[in-house]
Scaffold this motif. Sequence first.
Motif, PDB file in Angstrom:
ATOM      1  N   THR A 166     -16.671  39.719   6.383  1.00  0.00           N
ATOM      2  CA  THR A 166     -17.278  40.962   6.877  1.00  0.00           C
ATOM      3  C   THR A 166     -17.252  42.047   5.808  1.00  0.00           C
ATOM      4  O   THR A 166     -18.212  42.823   5.671  1.00  0.00           O
ATOM      5  N   HIS A 211     -20.544  43.979   4.412  1.00  0.00           N
ATOM      6  CA  HIS A 211     -20.697  45.445   4.360  1.00  0.00           C
ATOM      7  C   HIS A 211     -20.964  45.920   2.935  1.00  0.00           C
ATOM      8  O   HIS A 211     -21.762  46.837   2.716  1.00  0.00           O
ATOM      9  N   GLU A 269     -24.550  45.292   2.105  1.00  0.00           N
ATOM     10  CA  GLU A 269     -25.418  46.291   2.751  1.00  0.00           C
ATOM     11  C   GLU A 269     -25.384  47.615   1.992  1.00  0.00           C
ATOM     12  O   GLU A 269     -26.415  48.271   1.816  1.00  0.00           O
TER      13      GLU A 269
END
Length: 888
Positions: free
Chosen positions: A502, A506, A509
């Motif tokens: 995760t 992130h 992104e």
Amino acid sequence: MAGRDLRALFSTNEVALETSEAFTNREAQWAAVAGALTEHLHALARPGIDPEDLEAPRRNLLVFHGVGGIGKSTLSRALEAALTDSERRPPQWGAPSWPGRARILPIRIDLARSTGVDFERIVLSLRLALAHLGRPLPAFDLALRRYWAHNHPGEPLEEYLRRTGLGAAVNKALPEQIQAAAGEVAAALLLPGFVGSALGQVTNTLVTALRERRQTVKALAGCIRLADLLEAEPDIDALSYYPHLLAWEIARLPAKKQVLPVVLLDTFEDTGDRTHRDLERLLQRMVWLMPNAFFVVTGRSRLQWADPALHGQLDYTGPAAWPGLNTPVHSPTMSGPAGGRQMLVGDFSPEDSDDYLARRLTRNQQPLIGPGLRDVIAARSHGLPLYLDLSVMRFLELRRQGATPQPADFDADFPALIARTLRDLTPDERHVLRSVALLDAFDIPLATAAAGLDRQAPVLRLIERPFVQDDPAALWPHHLHALIRSTVRTADDQADDRWSPTDWQHAAERAFTALGNQATGADQSRRLLVGCLRQGLRLARDFRLDLDWLADAAWHYVSDSVWEPIAPPPPSTAVPDTSPQTPADALVELLNALARRQHEHREHTVARLTTVIDAALLPTALQEMAVYYRAKADRDLGHGAASHAGMQHVAEGGGRLAAAARRGLAHSARLAGDFPTALAAAQHLGWEGRQNRVLGDLYWIQGDMHRATAAYTAARTDAEQHQLSGEHAHAQTYLAFATAFTDPQVADQDIALAEQYLTGLALRANRLMLRIAALLRDAGTHDLSERARTLRADIHTAGLDAALAATLELVLAFHHTVRGAPDGVTASLTRLHEITSGGDYAYYADIVRFMAGLPLPGPSAIRWLEDDDVVRDRWHRLVRERQAHLGR
């Protein structure tokens, strides 16, 4: 230096195993310099090096190359210090034993762009260093004085040296020596009252005296090329030959003044690239013309001067000209004049990596690690010595476990690389490191945003680390060492602050958003757009991100028809020949197909775009982009019905390519010979549909070259106003083609301008069309068959037979008609009937008959814009005008 590798020694029970470990402290580089200089000094002592011999091979050069940040500039500075003063020589460097009483004069010149050094300053730096000799160098000084007066009118050399800080210690001595040289020559020529303004008189009188071999200038008469250099236009090209005069002056120094200049040229990569070699050519000329000096080059790449393929780009090329430049150095031994003259610094080349692995572990003086396994390890190391070291330890560990090491055992990154990379970093620096590992390259703002920080300090600290490499000329100047980046991204990270999946998502992104902000920011440029697309496409594909800003960026990319390579390499886990699975996959394949069509056969383009269309993953606008460009490729292949259907679909959709699709429909009508329909469609296209260009395409077919050139000129102006370089080049190419029918001299200028516009653009069809225009310009003059044969083959290779082959045959028919060669006209007609059998371009056969004054074989289905006889007369008149121009 080398010694026993104790860690390896204590990793096995095999006492017969021999281990060694190399430590890089630049001893080998110093030994190479000392050996090469000793060899050069011995050669100078023999009656072999003549500064006026321009044909003998050159052995006055040594090259150190390696990746950025590996210490090449530090090495250059250390060499300068060691050659200047033995007290400043590093203690581990051995004392050289120069032959005779050689005086070494080191001259270090940093070629980095940031220093603002140009060739003029380089030559001045050489002369300033020699000012310490305390005497004029008349041949060189007179030429330099003439150059300076011509290129720096009203600016005294002393003032320039003071202002620039160049040679501050001798900035008065050099102008005085130059003035003294001019005064001595003026006196020898019996020119009393010489002043600076009489420079031209001194030069002209000296040239005359040299030509007449007067006794008064006997000293300078020995320089056989001095008069020619003094008569040459004193531009930068002439300046690049003046080092010949400097070499001649050095050769005739008295024994007590004799000196060996050792010129250290640092940051050589900033002289240009593999395409733009203007400064490199001047520097190579300087090296060649000073065989009694020695040059040490440090840069990122090996010099290619020994490559015969560079003939024409550089003055002196090939292995015979530069013995040793094509032989890499693997040891500090410079054995004789054939010894290698290019030495790697820092990260190892594949050959160096193999040599390291072969010597690291041996038994009975034979490598313990076999050649196949060495190849695998070397390839994965990216030349990083640390990786090689870890691989050796893994090899011993596997053997200790009773296993036979296999290539697959090394198909993984070493977590230890992460540990060693991270151990000295702060938590913030570790965070930035992992963030930028997602990027091919970065600058400080991009890295800061990708890391999600509100301050730049951690980034500024990180870029000082040795595994962050720099390329000041790149769009983003910083990038991680390839192996470090790969390891950080894929290895089993056991650090306490390791990231979860995760966390990586992130970070991707954030990096994606940061790239989007740069791509759509105020400081937009084509280069930035392409760079952001390349990195953004990779992130979107690998982390399954929404297209977001990539959609608009894709439209900007295609708008100018420049077609730089855009697609990132496939992920390592990719399965070959699979259809796109995500919108990002589809966009990668779409843009890659559009860029690659400039290098592939159009059938490949159609197949790749069909795959994208069938996947139906893209939003409607981008889906229509794929349909439109497939229709264009179909038209190039002669698939008229398929092309028309695709253009009709996009035009009816009313999207961003609707105007371009309407242009495509007008083209379809033109190709079918329905010119009134094509004209009606063209008159409503406007700028977005490239109306003027379409009109130009219609008018030249009617033989109306005046209206065609006017339309193409207007199209070029439109492109200039909209700042679209691809369209600009396209319009200029077709303007040159139309002009080539009526005025070969003007066409010659238009072709040259089109070549200039096409520089740096991947527009294959336009380049081929420009070659057709050049053939047309020369029509009727001499045999064009060989050029036509080569061009026909290139058109076929590109898959542009339907689009360009017919145009080529039309031009050849014009050529044969002008020359009065009916057999050639018949051959062109035969080929045209074969090419146009599908219906498109059928009017070309009618045009050939118009040109040659031949009757049509029967009723024609072509609908001309005017009466057939008017069109026939225009084409026949073009032939007569060319014949009159050629005096036929």
